[in-house]
Design a protein around this motif. Structure first.
Motif, short mmCIF file in Angstrom:
data_model
loop_
_atom_site.label_atom_id
_atom_site.label_comp_id
_atom_site.label_asym_id
_atom_site.label_seq_id
_atom_site.Cartn_x
_atom_site.Cartn_y
_atom_site.Cartn_z
N GLU A 140 0.80 -1.08 0.04
CA GLU A 140 0.13 -0.05 0.07
C GLU A 140 0.92 1.25 -0.08
N ASN A 141 1.93 1.28 1.15
CA ASN A 141 2.82 2.54 1.16
C ASN A 141 3.50 2.90 -0.29
N GLY A 142 4.05 1.48 -1.05
CA GLY A 142 4.55 1.71 -2.32
C GLY A 142 3.85 2.24 -3.07
N ILE A 143 2.59 1.98 -3.28
CA ILE A 143 1.73 2.39 -4.31
C ILE A 143 1.41 3.93 -4.09
N LEU A 144 1.22 4.30 -2.90
CA LEU A 144 0.93 5.35 -2.32
C LEU A 144 2.15 6.38 -2.55
N CYS A 145 3.37 5.74 -2.60
CA CYS A 145 4.34 6.62 -3.14
C CYS A 145 4.26 7.25 -4.52
N LEU A 146 3.87 6.25 -5.62
CA LEU A 146 3.79 6.74 -6.91
C LEU A 146 2.70 7.64 -6.86
#
Length: 170
Positions: free
Chosen positions: A37-43
């Motif tokens: 989730e956090n990785g996708i939110l980084c994008l």
């Protein structure tokens, strides 16, 4: 306008990861979904031009890996807290709202170290959710904002159930 639509599409994928994390009872899987989730939110943070969100989410990924590997020590907690604060403030492009991810991530970073009682953890999770919810709506990330509202409602229900159970048991 196109960046808002693209950002919300990306954030919807993050909301799916959040949902999957909520549906599992395996602690390792919860952290794995939270990392995704956090990785996708980084994008999506890059798409929304929110660099305080990007830095805090990136550091949250690192924190979660440390927690999963049982390497999250007091020194890591202090060091990450300093870097989250400094990086989030220095890279803030969203004014006062840009400080919300910094504060949310900082609170959750400290709470992950100090608290194990499920009630306390959920209180800090609720604070974290409230801060992120405000932030997401300010940057027009409706997918994440709505997901956080749902999470907040579920967290309040869970807190009520924990309280009721503790009252019955005492």
């Amino acid at each position: 306008m196109n960046h808002i639509i693209l950002g919300n599409i990306i954030s919807f994928a993050a909301a799916v990861m959040l949902l999957l994390g909520c549906c599992t009872t395996d602690t390792r899987k919860i952290y794995t979904y939270q990392i995704a989730e956090n990785g996708i939110l980084c994008l999506s943070s890059v798409v929304f031009g929110s660099y305080s969100g990007l830095v805090t989410l990136s550091l949250a990924i690192f924190r979660n890996v440390l927690i999963m590997e049982n390497k999250y020590t007091r020194n890591w907690m202090i060091g990450l807290s300093i870097v989250i604060t400094a990086g989030g403030v220095l890279l803030n492009t969203k004014g006062l709202a840009g400080l919300f991810p910094v504060l949310a991530t900082l609170i959750w970073t400290v709470a992950n170290y100090y608290f194990r009682d499920v009630f306390c953890v959920k209180i800090f999770l609720l604070i974290n959710i409230a801060l992120w919810t405000i932030y997401f709506f300010v940057i027009w990330d409706f997918s994440s904002g709505i997901a956080q509202v749902v999470m907040g409602i579920l967290c309040v229900i869970s807190l009520y159930r924990i309280s009721a159970r503790r009252v019955r048991e005492s």
